[in-house]
Design a protein around this motif. Structure first.
Motif, PDB file in Angstrom:
ATOM      1  N   GLY A  57       0.835  -1.687   0.128  1.00 13.97           N
ATOM      2  CA  GLY A  57      -0.338   0.115   0.620  1.00 13.97           C
ATOM      3  C   GLY A  57       0.759   1.363   0.030  1.00 13.97           C
ATOM      4  O   GLY A  57       0.284   2.072  -0.448  1.00 13.97           O
ATOM      5  N   GLY A  58       1.745   1.518   0.875  1.00 19.40           N
ATOM      6  CA  GLY A  58       2.515   1.962   0.545  1.00 19.40           C
ATOM      7  C   GLY A  58       3.364   2.572  -0.701  1.00 19.40           C
ATOM      8  O   GLY A  58       3.654   4.223  -1.013  1.00 19.40           O
ATOM      9  N   CYS A  59       3.449   1.345  -1.449  1.00 20.61           N
ATOM     10  CA  CYS A  59       4.476   1.323  -2.481  1.00 20.61           C
ATOM     11  C   CYS A  59       3.267   2.299  -3.505  1.00 20.61           C
ATOM     12  O   CYS A  59       4.032   2.962  -4.316  1.00 20.61           O
ATOM     13  CB  CYS A  59       4.914   0.131  -2.749  1.00 20.61           C
ATOM     14  N   LEU A  60       2.439   1.497  -3.463  1.00 19.10           N
ATOM     15  CA  LEU A  60       1.064   2.495  -4.005  1.00 19.10           C
ATOM     16  C   LEU A  60       1.464   3.739  -4.367  1.00 19.10           C
ATOM     17  O   LEU A  60       0.882   4.820  -4.907  1.00 19.10           O
ATOM     18  CB  LEU A  60       0.275   1.831  -3.949  1.00 19.10           C
ATOM     19  N   LEU A  61       0.898   4.502  -2.534  1.00 17.83           N
ATOM     20  CA  LEU A  61       0.995   5.659  -2.330  1.00 17.83           C
ATOM     21  C   LEU A  61       1.761   6.020  -3.148  1.00 17.83           C
ATOM     22  O   LEU A  61       2.141   7.583  -3.682  1.00 17.83           O
ATOM     23  CB  LEU A  61       0.816   5.783  -1.323  1.00 17.83           C
ATOM     24  N   PHE A  66       4.520   9.890  -6.213  1.00 20.37           N
ATOM     25  CA  PHE A  66       5.114  10.597  -7.753  1.00 20.37           C
ATOM     26  C   PHE A  66       4.925  10.477  -9.003  1.00 20.37           C
ATOM     27  O   PHE A  66       5.661  11.856 -10.019  1.00 20.37           O
ATOM     28  CB  PHE A  66       6.816   9.474  -8.054  1.00 20.37           C
ATOM     29  N   ALA A  67       3.683   9.754  -9.845  1.00 27.97           N
ATOM     30  CA  ALA A  67       3.753  10.375 -10.428  1.00 27.97           C
ATOM     31  C   ALA A  67       2.828  11.476 -10.522  1.00 27.97           C
ATOM     32  O   ALA A  67       2.709  12.874 -11.490  1.00 27.97           O
ATOM     33  CB  ALA A  67       2.730   9.234 -11.057  1.00 27.97           C
ATOM     34  N   TYR A  69       4.146  14.380  -8.904  1.00 28.24           N
ATOM     35  CA  TYR A  69       4.948  14.916  -8.847  1.00 28.24           C
ATOM     36  C   TYR A  69       5.035  16.015 -10.797  1.00 28.24           C
ATOM     37  O   TYR A  69       5.739  16.892 -11.182  1.00 28.24           O
ATOM     38  CB  TYR A  69       5.746  14.902  -8.245  1.00 28.24           C
ATOM     39  N   LEU A  70       5.252  14.251 -11.030  1.00 29.19           N
ATOM     40  CA  LEU A  70       6.149  14.678 -12.357  1.00 29.19           C
ATOM     41  C   LEU A  70       4.718  15.298 -13.267  1.00 29.19           C
ATOM     42  O   LEU A  70       5.584  16.312 -13.852  1.00 29.19           O
ATOM     43  CB  LEU A  70       6.739  13.099 -13.106  1.00 29.19           C
ATOM     44  N   THR A  71       3.608  14.800 -13.644  1.00 27.60           N
ATOM     45  CA  THR A  71       3.051  15.410 -13.902  1.00 27.60           C
ATOM     46  C   THR A  71       2.590  16.884 -13.649  1.00 27.60           C
ATOM     47  O   THR A  71       2.564  17.985 -14.154  1.00 27.60           O
ATOM     48  CB  THR A  71       1.732  14.743 -13.625  1.00 27.60           C
ATOM     49  N   ILE A  72       3.110  17.708 -12.683  1.00 27.60           N
ATOM     50  CA  ILE A  72       3.122  19.303 -11.913  1.00 27.60           C
ATOM     51  C   ILE A  72       4.048  19.477 -12.520  1.00 27.60           C
ATOM     52  O   ILE A  72       4.165  21.276 -13.160  1.00 27.60           O
ATOM     53  CB  ILE A  72       2.822  19.152 -10.919  1.00 27.60           C
ATOM     54  N   THR A  73       5.316  18.694 -12.623  1.00 29.64           N
ATOM     55  CA  THR A  73       6.541  20.013 -12.760  1.00 29.64           C
ATOM     56  C   THR A  73       7.214  19.664 -13.978  1.00 29.64           C
ATOM     57  O   THR A  73       8.044  20.290 -14.904  1.00 29.64           O
ATOM     58  CB  THR A  73       7.890  18.791 -12.042  1.00 29.64           C
ATOM     59  N   ALA A  74       6.468  19.076 -14.699  1.00 32.47           N
ATOM     60  CA  ALA A  74       7.152  18.216 -16.502  1.00 32.47           C
ATOM     61  C   ALA A  74       6.296  19.137 -17.166  1.00 32.47           C
ATOM     62  O   ALA A  74       5.337  20.243 -17.063  1.00 32.47           O
ATOM     63  CB  ALA A  74       6.107  16.911 -16.968  1.00 32.47           C
TER      64      ALA A  74
END
Length: 74
Positions: A57-61, A66-67, A69-74
């Protein structure tokens, strides 16, 4: 239930779920599969499975964060 304790999305009476299959062609599959999967209660599992479930569950979160973050910064 009392009228003032009833939530607007809550049905006024319990839903009746028919026992017959919705599609006769899928009747065999529905008999084999049984009822829909229930939510897993991790507190009832052994300790090592609890830890594995919480780690997954932690890995999925973390992947979701991370996804995002990449969407916002890209």
């Amino acid at each position: 239930m009392e009228a003032n304790r009833l939530h607007e999305t809550q049905p006024a009476r319990p839903a009746i779920i028919p026992q017959e299959p919705l599609n006769e062609d899928l009747a065999l599959m529905q008999r084999v599969m049984g009822e829909p999967m229930k939510e897993v209660n991790l507190r009832l599992l052994p300790r090592w499975l609890q830890l594995f479930g919480y780690a997954m569950g932690g890995c999925l979160l973390m992947i979701g964060a991370f996804a995002l973050y990449l969407t916002i910064t890209a």
